[in-house]
Design an enzyme around this catalytic site. Structure first.
Site, PDB file in Angstrom:
ATOM      1  N   LYS A  85      31.854  10.506   0.286  1.00 54.15           N
ATOM      2  CA  LYS A  85      31.069  11.759   0.517  1.00 54.15           C
ATOM      3  C   LYS A  85      31.602  12.915  -0.396  1.00 54.15           C
ATOM      4  CE  LYS A  85      28.982  14.809   3.845  1.00 54.15           C
ATOM      5  NZ  LYS A  85      28.822  15.337   4.884  1.00 54.15           N
TER       6      LYS A  85
ATOM      7  N   PRO B 130      16.599   0.992 -15.777  1.00 55.34           N
ATOM      8  CA  PRO B 130      15.694   0.158 -16.585  1.00 55.34           C
ATOM      9  C   PRO B 130      14.342   0.274 -16.092  1.00 55.34           C
ATOM     10  CG  PRO B 130      16.766  -0.954 -14.483  1.00 55.34           C
ATOM     11  CD  PRO B 130      17.382   0.384 -14.677  1.00 55.34           C
ATOM     12  N   ASP B 131      13.302   0.173 -17.055  1.00 53.98           N
ATOM     13  CA  ASP B 131      11.857   0.201 -16.921  1.00 53.98           C
ATOM     14  C   ASP B 131      11.446  -1.010 -16.776  1.00 53.98           C
ATOM     15  OD1 ASP B 131       9.126   0.437 -17.390  1.00 53.98           O
ATOM     16  OD2 ASP B 131       9.576   2.157 -18.552  1.00 53.98           O
TER      17      ASP B 131
ATOM     18  N   LYS C 115       1.070   5.578 -22.653  1.00 52.48           N
ATOM     19  CA  LYS C 115       1.859   4.749 -21.950  1.00 52.48           C
ATOM     20  C   LYS C 115       1.283   3.430 -21.908  1.00 52.48           C
ATOM     21  CE  LYS C 115       3.540   7.221 -18.437  1.00 52.48           C
ATOM     22  NZ  LYS C 115       3.728   7.816 -17.475  1.00 52.48           N
TER      23      LYS C 115
ATOM     24  N   ASN D 191      11.808  10.508  -4.503  1.00 54.30           N
ATOM     25  CA  ASN D 191      10.383  11.183  -4.953  1.00 54.30           C
ATOM     26  C   ASN D 191       9.702  10.959  -3.775  1.00 54.30           C
ATOM     27  OD1 ASN D 191       8.711   8.687  -5.353  1.00 54.30           O
ATOM     28  ND2 ASN D 191      10.326   8.297  -6.862  1.00 54.30           N
TER      29      ASN D 191
ATOM     30  N   PHE E 114       1.173   1.838 -13.437  1.00 55.33           N
ATOM     31  CA  PHE E 114       0.478   3.149 -13.176  1.00 55.33           C
ATOM     32  C   PHE E 114       1.004   4.448 -13.865  1.00 55.33           C
ATOM     33  CE2 PHE E 114      -2.017   2.747  -9.017  1.00 55.33           C
ATOM     34  CZ  PHE E 114      -2.035   0.975  -9.112  1.00 55.33           C
TER      35      PHE E 114
ATOM     36  N   LYS F 213       4.365   0.806 -23.292  1.00 57.74           N
ATOM     37  CA  LYS F 213       5.351  -0.040 -22.349  1.00 57.74           C
ATOM     38  C   LYS F 213       4.576  -1.722 -22.618  1.00 57.74           C
ATOM     39  CE  LYS F 213       6.064   2.863 -18.657  1.00 57.74           C
ATOM     40  NZ  LYS F 213       7.019   3.073 -17.648  1.00 57.74           N
TER      41      LYS F 213
ATOM     42  N   ASP G 158      13.312   7.641 -12.610  1.00 58.05           N
ATOM     43  CA  ASP G 158      13.668   7.374 -14.147  1.00 58.05           C
ATOM     44  C   ASP G 158      15.014   7.287 -14.457  1.00 58.05           C
ATOM     45  OD1 ASP G 158      11.129   6.861 -15.415  1.00 58.05           O
ATOM     46  OD2 ASP G 158      10.922   9.240 -15.160  1.00 58.05           O
TER      47      ASP G 158
HETATM   48  O1  C5P Z   1       7.251   5.967 -17.432  1.00 58.06           O
HETATM   49  P1  C5P Z   1       6.469   5.971 -16.093  1.00 58.06           P
HETATM   50  O2  C5P Z   1       7.661   6.306 -14.896  1.00 58.06           O
HETATM   51  O3  C5P Z   1       5.601   7.291 -16.013  1.00 58.06           O
HETATM   52  O4  C5P Z   1       5.474   4.816 -15.931  1.00 58.06           O
HETATM   53  C1  C5P Z   1       4.838   4.573 -14.692  1.00 58.06           C
HETATM   54  C2  C5P Z   1       4.774   3.023 -14.562  1.00 58.06           C
HETATM   55  O5  C5P Z   1       5.956   2.474 -15.159  1.00 58.06           O
HETATM   56  C3  C5P Z   1       4.475   2.768 -13.198  1.00 58.06           C
HETATM   57  O6  C5P Z   1       3.683   1.605 -12.992  1.00 58.06           O
HETATM   58  C4  C5P Z   1       5.852   2.499 -12.579  1.00 58.06           C
HETATM   59  O7  C5P Z   1       6.074   1.488 -11.322  1.00 58.06           O
HETATM   60  C5  C5P Z   1       6.651   1.778 -13.746  1.00 58.06           C
HETATM   61  N1  C5P Z   1       8.047   2.091 -13.876  1.00 58.06           N
HETATM   62  C6  C5P Z   1       8.890   1.039 -13.854  1.00 58.06           C
HETATM   63  N2  C5P Z   1      10.292   1.061 -13.879  1.00 58.06           N
HETATM   64  C7  C5P Z   1      10.935   2.488 -14.290  1.00 58.06           C
HETATM   65  C8  C5P Z   1       9.738   3.513 -14.311  1.00 58.06           C
HETATM   66  C9  C5P Z   1       8.655   3.323 -14.317  1.00 58.06           C
HETATM   67  O8  C5P Z   1       8.490  -0.029 -13.567  1.00 58.06           O
HETATM   68  N3  C5P Z   1      11.929   2.492 -14.328  1.00 58.06           N
END
Ligand code: C5P
Length: 400
Positions: free
Chosen positions: A286, A303-304, A337, A208, A323, A341, A276
């Site tokens: 390749k 993983p989040d 969020k 990104n 963020f 979260k 994500d």
């Molecule tokens: O869900 P979203 O990506 O919009 O959330 C953003 C926040 O979650 C940011 O603080 C980002 O660093 C964190 N995040 C994370 N792991 C992910 C996706 C987002 O820590 N897989």
């Protein structure tokens, strides 16, 4: 590193002594004056000549050198520094310090000093884990001695486990934190930053547009307030901040592992733009154009990291900040969020193309906390960082 300081560096005996040479160079690059002391055992691993050449001054090594006593006594030597660093610190030196022995120059300096002391232990894993060393560690910690490392890993003696001396950047970060004087002194803060790269095959990846600028500015502002900062960064375009311990990762899963490895911390700031999704079917070769048609990329959820840490039942950092980079309905999305979260604060910003925020030097953020919503005017990312770092310092001081 803020300001130039006088550092007395005691180099103990151990194979890790070679890292002390690089440490001297890096400290001098940052403008610090380094007075080296080489123990007798240390001199088995590095020579006085290389130490003094790198330090740009003579090396002290013998307690009973009368010329030294006339020129500069050991008491004065120990007190004319802003910080004493022992790297590598052996099990023997730790034992001497814990017991208050003073039978050579290094141990005498350490007993006579009234300046802060930072140890970077290095020893065989069994020696580190021995109850005697662990007792000494507890005693020294209670005496106010600072520690950096040891790390876990392969050791020169062929064993694996805790005992490896911390790497030079980590020691530099700990030195910065020990020298800094600010409201975050003594606090350990984690910052994630930059994008992640999720491989499609060995040469292609999903990424990104995050530059890492805001996360880097936040880490820098936290260092400036005296925090010990662990900076876990994906492949960012801006260089990492000075004075922080930098852990480089590529993928979201590597970032999660690095974050978990950095705990416990007093606060965790998740500024990284974590992908994500990753490829469920990443290829280890390749991918080739084929007559059979276009490749189909299958996704798997990453993983989040923010949610994982926010929802930890044991060892959750007292302050967790996430963020929200949004392109529309910024406030609604950020508030949702915040609840979803389970973090304490959300710093929300509008990253739609027209704002020029992503990859730019300015930011306009809205801070969502348990107490409400605050919109900050548009300002530089450095100013956003300074303001956020101050808020973090206030929150930690108030025990949140
Ligand atoms: O869900 P979203 O990506 O919009 O959330 C953003 C926040 O979650 C940011 O603080 C980002 O660093 C964190 N995040 C994370 N792991 C992910 C996706 C987002 O820590 N897989």
């Amino acid at each position: 590193m803020p300001g130039a300081s006088r550092i007395l560096l005691i180099i103990g005996g151990g194979i890790a002594a070679y890292k002390a040479l690089d440490l001297i160079r890096r400290l001098r690059e940052r403008g610090h004056a380094v007075t080296p002391v080489l123990t007798r055992a240390g001199a088995q691993f590095v020579t006085p000549l290389s130490v003094s050449a790198l330090a740009g001054r003579r090396v002290f090594s013998d307690l009973f050198d009368l010329t030294d006593e006339a020129e500069m006594g050991h008491i004065e030597l120990s007190r004319s520094a802003d910080l004493i660093v022992v790297a590598p610190a052996t099990a023997d030196l730790m034992a001497k310090m814990a017991q208050g022995h003073a039978d050579d120059l290094a141990s005498t300096l350490l007993l006579a000093t009234d300046t802060p002391v930072l140890l970077a232990p290095a020893m065989n894993v069994r020696m580190w884990q021995h109850p005697a060393t662990q007792r000494n560690l507890a005693t020294l910690r209670a005496d106010g001695i600072g520690f950096v490392g040891p790390n876990e890993g392969d050791m020169a003696c062929g064993e694996h486990g805790p005992g490896r001396m911390a790497e030079v950047p980590e020691i530099l970060a700990a030195i910065t934190a020990a020298l800094a004087d600010g409201p975050l002194k003594g606090r350990r803060v984690l910052v994630t930053s930059g994008p992640t790269h999720e491989p499609i095959d060995p040469v292609r990846y999903i990424a990104n547009r995050s530059s890492g600028a805001q996360g880097t500015a936040i880490a820098r502002a936290l260092v400036a307030l005296g925090a010990e900062v662990v900076f876990v960064t994906g492949p960012a375009t801006v260089p990492p901040p000075d004075g922080a311990e930098v852990v480089r990762v590529e993928t979201a899963r590597e970032m999660l592992a690095a974050v978990e490895g950095a705990l416990p911390v007093d606060a965790a700031i998740f500024a990284a733009a974590v992908a994500d999704w990753r490829m469920a079917n990443a290829s280890d070769r390749k991918m080739k154009k084929t007559a059979g048609g276009l490749p189909v990329l299958e996704f798997a959820e990453n993983p989040d990291i923010l949610a994982t840490v926010s929802q930890m039942t044991k060892g959750r950092p007292p302050l967790v900040v996430g963020f929200a980079a949004e392109t529309h309905d910024v406030l609604d999305n950020a508030t949702a969020k915040h609840a979803r979260k389970g973090c304490d604060w959300i710093v929300a910003n509008d990253v739609s193309h027209a704002t020029g925020i992503m990859g730019g030097t300015e930011n306009a953020v809205t801070l969502v906390t348990g107490d409400g919503v605050e919109s900050w005017p548009r300002m530089s990312k450095a100013e956003v960082a300074a303001r956020l770092a101050e808020r973090i310092a206030r929150a930690l001081a108030a025990d949140i």
